[in-house]
Structure formats: C-alpha cells, structure tokens
Enzyme design. Structure first.
Site, PDB file in Angstrom:
ATOM      1  N   GLU A  61      44.294  -4.791  16.355  1.00  0.00           N
ATOM      2  CA  GLU A  61      45.308  -5.808  16.048  1.00  0.00           C
ATOM      3  C   GLU A  61      45.389  -6.036  14.542  1.00  0.00           C
ATOM      4  OE1 GLU A  61      47.739  -7.419  16.894  1.00  0.00           O
ATOM      5  OE2 GLU A  61      47.619  -8.417  18.820  1.00  0.00           O
ATOM      6  N   ASP A  62      46.572  -6.355  14.065  1.00  0.00           N
ATOM      7  CA  ASP A  62      46.728  -6.705  12.658  1.00  0.00           C
ATOM      8  C   ASP A  62      46.119  -8.082  12.376  1.00  0.00           C
ATOM      9  OD1 ASP A  62      48.630  -8.001  14.185  1.00  0.00           O
ATOM     10  OD2 ASP A  62      50.321  -7.564  12.872  1.00  0.00           O
ATOM     11  N   ARG A  86      56.565  -4.837   5.462  1.00  0.00           N
ATOM     12  CA  ARG A  86      55.447  -4.119   6.101  1.00  0.00           C
ATOM     13  C   ARG A  86      54.856  -3.075   5.159  1.00  0.00           C
ATOM     14  NH1 ARG A  86      55.450  -5.414  11.619  1.00  0.00           N
ATOM     15  NH2 ARG A  86      57.484  -5.728  12.569  1.00  0.00           N
ATOM     16  N   ASP A  98      46.051 -14.824  15.417  1.00  0.00           N
ATOM     17  CA  ASP A  98      46.548 -16.106  14.915  1.00  0.00           C
ATOM     18  C   ASP A  98      46.224 -17.168  15.978  1.00  0.00           C
ATOM     19  OD1 ASP A  98      48.083 -17.801  13.259  1.00  0.00           O
ATOM     20  OD2 ASP A  98      49.947 -17.280  14.231  1.00  0.00           O
ATOM     21  N   PHE A 115      50.945 -17.832   6.085  1.00  0.00           N
ATOM     22  CA  PHE A 115      51.673 -16.702   6.661  1.00  0.00           C
ATOM     23  C   PHE A 115      51.568 -15.522   5.711  1.00  0.00           C
ATOM     24  CE2 PHE A 115      55.173 -14.056   8.015  1.00  0.00           C
ATOM     25  CZ  PHE A 115      55.013 -14.096   9.388  1.00  0.00           C
TER      26      PHE A 115
HETATM   27  P1  IMP Z   1      48.997 -14.619  18.077  1.00  0.00           P
HETATM   28  O1  IMP Z   1      49.444 -14.276  19.469  1.00  0.00           O
HETATM   29  O2  IMP Z   1      49.470 -16.005  17.680  1.00  0.00           O
HETATM   30  O3  IMP Z   1      47.524 -14.434  17.861  1.00  0.00           O
HETATM   31  O4  IMP Z   1      49.800 -13.702  17.086  1.00  0.00           O
HETATM   32  C1  IMP Z   1      49.633 -12.373  17.026  1.00  0.00           C
HETATM   33  C2  IMP Z   1      50.792 -11.686  16.342  1.00  0.00           C
HETATM   34  O5  IMP Z   1      51.644 -12.564  15.587  1.00  0.00           O
HETATM   35  C3  IMP Z   1      50.236 -10.732  15.325  1.00  0.00           C
HETATM   36  O6  IMP Z   1      49.914  -9.498  15.908  1.00  0.00           O
HETATM   37  C4  IMP Z   1      51.358 -10.650  14.313  1.00  0.00           C
HETATM   38  O7  IMP Z   1      52.277  -9.664  14.689  1.00  0.00           O
HETATM   39  C5  IMP Z   1      52.003 -12.003  14.355  1.00  0.00           C
HETATM   40  N1  IMP Z   1      51.501 -12.863  13.264  1.00  0.00           N
HETATM   41  C6  IMP Z   1      50.634 -13.894  13.333  1.00  0.00           C
HETATM   42  N2  IMP Z   1      50.391 -14.423  12.134  1.00  0.00           N
HETATM   43  C7  IMP Z   1      51.095 -13.688  11.248  1.00  0.00           C
HETATM   44  C8  IMP Z   1      51.229 -13.726   9.812  1.00  0.00           C
HETATM   45  O8  IMP Z   1      50.638 -14.534   9.075  1.00  0.00           O
HETATM   46  N3  IMP Z   1      52.054 -12.783   9.285  1.00  0.00           N
HETATM   47  C9  IMP Z   1      52.719 -11.856  10.022  1.00  0.00           C
HETATM   48  N4  IMP Z   1      52.615 -11.790  11.357  1.00  0.00           N
HETATM   49  C10 IMP Z   1      51.818 -12.696  11.970  1.00  0.00           C
END
Ligand code: IMP
Length: 175
Positions: free
Chosen positions: A98-99, A164, A102, A151
């Site tokens: 995963e990138d 990206r 969050d 962010f």
């Molecule tokens: P989560 O489900 O809230 O954990 O979010 C996961 C996905 O949201 C990540 O794989 C990202 O694609 C996107 N995301 C969350 N935070 C950021 C950020 O700060 N920048 C860009 N994408 C984000």
C-alpha cells in the site's frame, strides 16, 4: 491563492528506506511463495522500487485496482475493486503493498477479501502511515515512514489524479 509544492521526504531518503524494507522482506520470505500485491494506483511507484529491492527468483507481482477516494482529499469510506488479481492466491504468501494507510478502511477491507481466498499467509507493507486518522486498527508488518496528518502527494500518490510523478513525497502549501 498561489500553491507551492514542498518536499517532505526526499527521493534519497525514500530509496534508502525502500532498500532496507526489501532486504528485510527477502530475508523473511526466503524459500516461500511470495506474491506482492500492488494496490493501484497509488502504490505503483513504491511497488516498482520495492520489488527490485527484494532479492528473489520466485516472487510474483500482482495488481489490484482499488478506488477509495474521489477527486478530493477526504475518504468516502467506500472501497471499490476496479481490477481484480489475475490468478488465485490459495496457498501463497501474500504481501499487500500500500502507498499509505490513512483511516485503515481500505486495507481492512482488502484483508477481509483476501482471507476468503485461503492464502498461506497475508501481511501488509505500507510506505506511509498517518496514525492520527486511524478509524480501524490494522497490523502493518513493514512500514516505510510514519507521517503527521497532512495530505501528501508524489511518489505515486495523487491529488485529483495529478502529481503521482513527483520524485519526493510532498505537500501542497498555500502562499
Ligand atoms: P484509507 O482507506 O483511509 O486508509 O486510505 C487509503 C487510500 O487513500 C490510500 O491508498 C491512498 O490512495 C488514499 N490516501 C490517503 N491519504 C492520502 C494522502 O495523504 N495523499 C494521497 N492519497 C491518500
């Protein structure tokens, strides 16, 4: 108001950490059937670098398309699979790449989904973690960096599908 892109984690720092993670993963998965699952789109850059940092002649790489964000910067909480894996994963050792984690909603959903496919093991490797925003606790087995609640863009991460391609992990600041 004008916007300025400011680097938070530079390319050299990322590269050094990715090499460390790759070395650790190669050691941990020696003699096993490792499958890296690149979660698109955000982790395509991270996965490309990480895969090359893992010394293995048997590792497979799979791609999973997921949409959890709209055009903005806040989570919808809805995880949609836009592209599934190309092969079954039963009996294999899955490492989800995963990138960023969050809220944790996306990775929690993916773990539930993959467990139903009976892999031998399933672990998580995330480049970034924002603990301040956690809504579901998920174990992160390999982590690049913990960051504050901002962010971020670059190194695969987007803002409305842009940025990206930035080399460093960055933030947008208003001037
Ligand atoms: P989560 O489900 O809230 O954990 O979010 C996961 C996905 O949201 C990540 O794989 C990202 O694609 C996107 N995301 C969350 N935070 C950021 C950020 O700060 N920048 C860009 N994408 C984000």
């Amino acid at each position: 108001m004008a916007e300025r892109i400011v680097s938070l984690i530079d390319a050299d720092t990322i590269a050094a950490r990715v090499r460390e993670l790759g070395k650790q993963i190669a050691e941990d998965y020696k003699g096993r059937n490792l499958v890296l699952v690149c979660v698109l789109k955000g982790s395509f850059v991270f996965t490309a670098d990480l895969a090359r940092a893992i010394e293995s002649s048997t590792m497979r790489i799979e791609f999973l398309g997921v949409r959890s964000y709209g055009e903005g910067t806040s989570t919808s909480g809805v995880v949609q699979i836009t592209q599934d894996l190309s092969r079954p994963i039963e009996g294999e050792d899955i490492l989800i790449v995963e990138d960023i984690i969050d809220t944790g909603l996306t990775i929690a959903h993916l773990l539930d989904l993959f467990r139903t496919r009976k892999p031998a093991s399933i672990k998580v490797c995330a480049l970034l973690h924002k603990p301040a925003r956690t809504r579901i606790e998920v174990p992160i087995d390999y982590l690049g960096f913990t960051i504050e609640d901002r962010f971020v863009i670059g190194y695969g991460l987007d803002w409305g599908e842009k940025y990206r391609n930035l080399e460093s992990i960055s933030v947008v600041e208003s001037q």
